[in-house]
Design an enzyme around this catalytic site. Sequence first.
Site, PDB file in Angstrom:
ATOM      1  CG  HIS A 155      37.394  48.173  48.278  1.00 16.17           C
ATOM      2  ND1 HIS A 155      36.003  48.690  48.631  1.00 16.17           N
ATOM      3  CD2 HIS A 155      37.892  47.727  49.668  1.00 16.17           C
ATOM      4  CE1 HIS A 155      35.924  48.340  49.869  1.00 16.17           C
ATOM      5  NE2 HIS A 155      37.131  47.927  50.465  1.00 16.17           N
ATOM      6  CG  HIS A 186      35.835  48.506  54.726  1.00 15.07           C
ATOM      7  ND1 HIS A 186      36.885  47.317  54.938  1.00 15.07           N
ATOM      8  CD2 HIS A 186      36.179  49.595  55.015  1.00 15.07           C
ATOM      9  CE1 HIS A 186      37.749  48.017  55.761  1.00 15.07           C
ATOM     10  NE2 HIS A 186      37.446  49.311  55.922  1.00 15.07           N
TER      11      HIS A 186
END
Length: 317
Positions: free
Chosen positions: A136, A175
């Site tokens: 991320h 994710h």
Amino acid sequence: MSKTGYYSHSLFRKHEMGPGHPECPERLSAIEDRLLISGVFDALERIDAPQATWEDIELAHDRMYVASLRGLTERLLEEQQAGGPDYAQIDTDTSINAFTFDAARHSAGAALAATDAVLSGELENAFCAIRPPGHHACRDKAMGFCFFNNVAIAALHAVNRRNLERVAVIDFDVHHGNGTENILAGDDRVLMVSFFQHPFYPYSGDKEPASNMLNVPMPAYTKGMEVREMIEMMWLPRLEAFKPEMIFISAGFDAHREDDMGQMGLTENDYIWITEKIKDVARRFSKGRIVSCLEGGYMMSPLARSVEAHLRVLADV
């Protein structure tokens, strides 16, 4: 020397983001306990992760961002000496402690050292048991428990410094790896393929930003057989056409059906199958060269079992 390296470092257990945080030091303890009990550790070459340099990190990250994170760490240390807080908050679920910055440099260093060892032929492949994770982390932003993008740094090291022409990044975390996409989108030397639960944090990935990105959003409660069908139909043809000279894996295990961070339905057998497919592509096009880096996975037992399954395939045990 064993053909599969296992990179880790003691600092990874000192980085933590507060009581009850899911991205916790116990994750690595659970993995290593499982590898010891199962005997898989005996098949691995265990290696201490070195620390990445500033120049290494700036392959993927803006210099001012790296400086700001370093400055935040220095201020935190000064405040702690004056009786201040143990953590500095970056966003609602991401914070640093006194050890985070150095741990993040060792995380990136693990991915870089593994890349060099695999490219030199010392190892056939490697797994980096690292914290904090990375996928991320954007070029100029920390988020989602991530500070430096370990896989993106290693992939850019392979093409910029080691002169590979084509590398693949495969991300199977629950994710979307928005940070990896942010850094690598538009770089035709890199093909990134991923699946992830959608709509779900970080609420991205449903639109293709560049031709070198193959994002496959999947709904909650998708099971392993549907993921396997998608990989056969979408990932494998793109990977085979691209013919990567090396493969990097963002290995998140939070799509496991027992992991309540997400709502997907994978099992250890699915991670075995996925790893076998990746290894087959690597065998045919990449001289077997794979570097896998730990991302998510937050329930201790399914995380440990899934990493064991992944490593059994990588190490042929």
